[in-house]
Scaffold this active site. Structure first.
Site, PDB file in Angstrom:
ATOM      1  N   TYR A 144       0.966  -1.168  -0.035  1.00  0.00           N
ATOM      2  CA  TYR A 144      -0.089  -0.080   0.037  1.00  0.00           C
ATOM      3  C   TYR A 144       0.936   1.449   0.056  1.00  0.00           C
ATOM      4  CZ  TYR A 144      -3.685   3.420   1.566  1.00  0.00           C
ATOM      5  OH  TYR A 144      -4.320   4.338   1.706  1.00  0.00           O
ATOM      6  N   ASP A 239       9.033   2.287  -0.071  1.00  0.00           N
ATOM      7  CA  ASP A 239       8.311   3.121   0.832  1.00  0.00           C
ATOM      8  C   ASP A 239       8.504   2.636   2.393  1.00  0.00           C
ATOM      9  OD1 ASP A 239       5.979   3.718   1.903  1.00  0.00           O
ATOM     10  OD2 ASP A 239       4.573   3.275   0.612  1.00  0.00           O
ATOM     11  N   LYS A 267       4.958   8.980   8.871  1.00  0.00           N
ATOM     12  CA  LYS A 267       4.539   8.661  10.169  1.00  0.00           C
ATOM     13  C   LYS A 267       5.634   9.102  11.018  1.00  0.00           C
ATOM     14  CE  LYS A 267       1.934   4.696   8.466  1.00  0.00           C
ATOM     15  NZ  LYS A 267       0.306   5.125   8.699  1.00  0.00           N
TER      16      LYS A 267
HETATM   17  N1  HOZ Z   1      -3.791   3.127   6.002  1.00  0.00           N
HETATM   18  C1  HOZ Z   1      -3.623   3.322   7.401  1.00  0.00           C
HETATM   19  C2  HOZ Z   1      -3.378   1.758   8.078  1.00  0.00           C
HETATM   20  N2  HOZ Z   1      -2.148   0.983   7.370  1.00  0.00           N
HETATM   21  C3  HOZ Z   1      -4.638   3.563   8.259  1.00  0.00           C
HETATM   22  C4  HOZ Z   1      -4.848   4.921   8.494  1.00  0.00           C
HETATM   23  C5  HOZ Z   1      -5.975   5.436   9.431  1.00  0.00           C
HETATM   24  O1  HOZ Z   1      -6.993   4.949   9.431  1.00  0.00           O
HETATM   25  O2  HOZ Z   1      -5.251   6.015  10.323  1.00  0.00           O
END
Ligand code: HOZ
Length: 427
Positions: A144, A239, A267
């Site tokens: 992702y 990534d 992050k």
């Molecule tokens: N894409 C995030 C998990 N891998 C979710 C982010 C969120 O909902 O804060």
């Protein structure tokens, strides 16, 4: 444990916000529960609006490697706020954060700050295309890279959890330039690059996949990609939005000793505030505007509050012993969870690198998207609900990571493991 106030807040939120949440996986729909609305967080714990306290293994999906409301981060943000929250002009702090990133991450000679991992991925792909003059990219099933068109193809995280790995709304014309290959299969990459390598701008991957659960690279996979990309003049993009400054200060690239051309960060480098970054070889980064012609900009890029939080975070992470502590906490949690399942003969497969890990409810080995998505998600959901009721907050979906922070104590983990033994017995 009652959650009436959270339930009411969710109802209210659904009147104004699609699905009641600002990011889909937070809705708890994959685990048959109603989300807890969080009032506050401190250290390893969060408290919901009903007053229930949880040991938190989501850690805001990764950024909070020092736990919630870390004093140094809070002080840095307060200090920055008092001198102005945004200027849309350069500040010395941005250079300070950039210097710290360059010093720590092997592949990064120059770095551009943006506002999210999605933005970093989208910008790095544009840069790779501008640099090579090619259109196609290779991504891997279940990785992702945020929700930009063209990357939302066979995507993990909420997209997989909710059954839309390739989203409606992504034009076929975009998706056709994204070649999707199975993770951890270097031979397939070689075949495709031998056939059409001269059309491929970039190979992008999470070096440790963290959005189909946690799936580490098999031996030789990253090294193989490095070799193939060199042969064909393809930009290799790691990534490291999740793994950057989590697996170690130099991220997964330092851990595995493979240096990509470009790296995405997010992050941890924002200390819990919205930040992303992309960086790499100076020769490639020189193509970014205003040095070069590839355009990318942003009013809140390098935002003073986010940058101050990031600097405070990276300063703490440079102290001796931090990553050893994270490794040891992660190992205790993983071993204990494994034991809790083994005691009642529930088949699980555990993956872990340092402070990120996943317990798959599966009797088979997990090494790619296909094996990961064969897990028993109903069982994960039941385990998740049981753990939540007993005060441990894990990700509300099987295809996500569990994180520990330096704020987690042995007692926190003991409490979680005792709960897991209980819950496993009830499954
Ligand atoms: N894409 C995030 C998990 N891998 C979710 C982010 C969120 O909902 O804060």
């Amino acid at each position: 444990m009652t959650s009436d106030k959270s339930a009411a807040a969710f109802q209210e939120a659904q009147k104004y916000i699609p699905g009641g949440v600002n990011s889909p996986v937070r809705a708890f729909s994959a685990v048959g529960a109603s989300p807890r609305f969080i009032r506050s967080g401190k250290g390893s714990r969060v408290t919901d609006i009903d007053g229930n306290e949880y040991v938190d293994y989501v850690c805001s999906w990764g950024p909070l490697i020092l736990g919630h409301a870390r004093a140094s981060v809070v002080a840095a943000v307060k200090g920055a706020l008092e001198t102005g929250s945004s200027f849309g002009a350069p500040t010395e702090r941005e250079t300070d954060l950039a210097r710290k990133i360059v010093e720590a991450v092997p592949s990064i000679e120059k770095v551009r700050l943006v506002n999210s991992g999605t933005e970093a991925a989208m910008s790095a792909i544009r840069l790779a295309r501008g640099f090579t003059g090619r259109d196609k990219i290779i991504k891997f099933e279940g990785c992702y890279h945020g929700h930009a068109d063209g990357l939302l193809v066979a995507a993990g995280s909420g997209a997989t959890t909710l059954g839309v790995p390739t989203s409606p709304g992504v034009p076929a014309d975009y998706a056709k330039n994204t070649i999707v290959l199975p993770f951890n299969d270097v031979n397939r990459v070689k075949e495709v690059c031998d056939a059409e390598g001269s059309d491929i701008a970039a190979i992008i991957l999470e070096p440790i996949a963290g959005n189909m659960g946690v799936v580490p690279p098999v031996a030789g996979f990253l090294e193989g990609l490095r070799e193939i990309t060199k042969v064909h003049g393809i930009v290799l993009i790691f990534d490291e939005v999740i793994t950057g400054f989590r697996i170690g200060r130099g991220g997964a690239q330092e851990h595995y000793g493979v240096t990509p051309d470009l790296t995405l960060l997010g992050k941890v480098i924002g200390g819990g505030l919205p930040v992303g970054a992309y960086g790499g070889k100076a020769e490639i980064m020189a193509h970014i505007s205003p040095e070069g012609p590839v355009y990318q900009a942003g009013t809140l890029s390098g935002n003073p509050l986010a940058v101050a939080a990031g600097i405070a975070m990276l300063d703490e992470l440079s102290k001796p012993g931090v990553y050893e502590q994270l490794e040891s906490l992660g190992a205790i949690l993983a071993a204990g969870l494994e034991e809790s399942a083994r005691q009642v003969d529930i088949p699980t497969f555990h993956t872990r690198v340092g402070s990120m890990q996943c317990m798959f409810f599966s009797s088979s080995k997990i090494w790619n998207y296909q094996s990961a998505t064969a897990s028993n998600t109903k069982r994960y959901a039941a385990w998740f609900r049981g753990m939540l009721d007993r005060g441990s907050y894990f990700a509300p979906a099987q295809y996500e990571a569990a994180f520990v922070s330096t704020a987690h104590s042995a007692w926190d983990i003991e409490q979680t493991l005792a709960a897991s033994i209980d819950v496993m017995k009830s499954l």
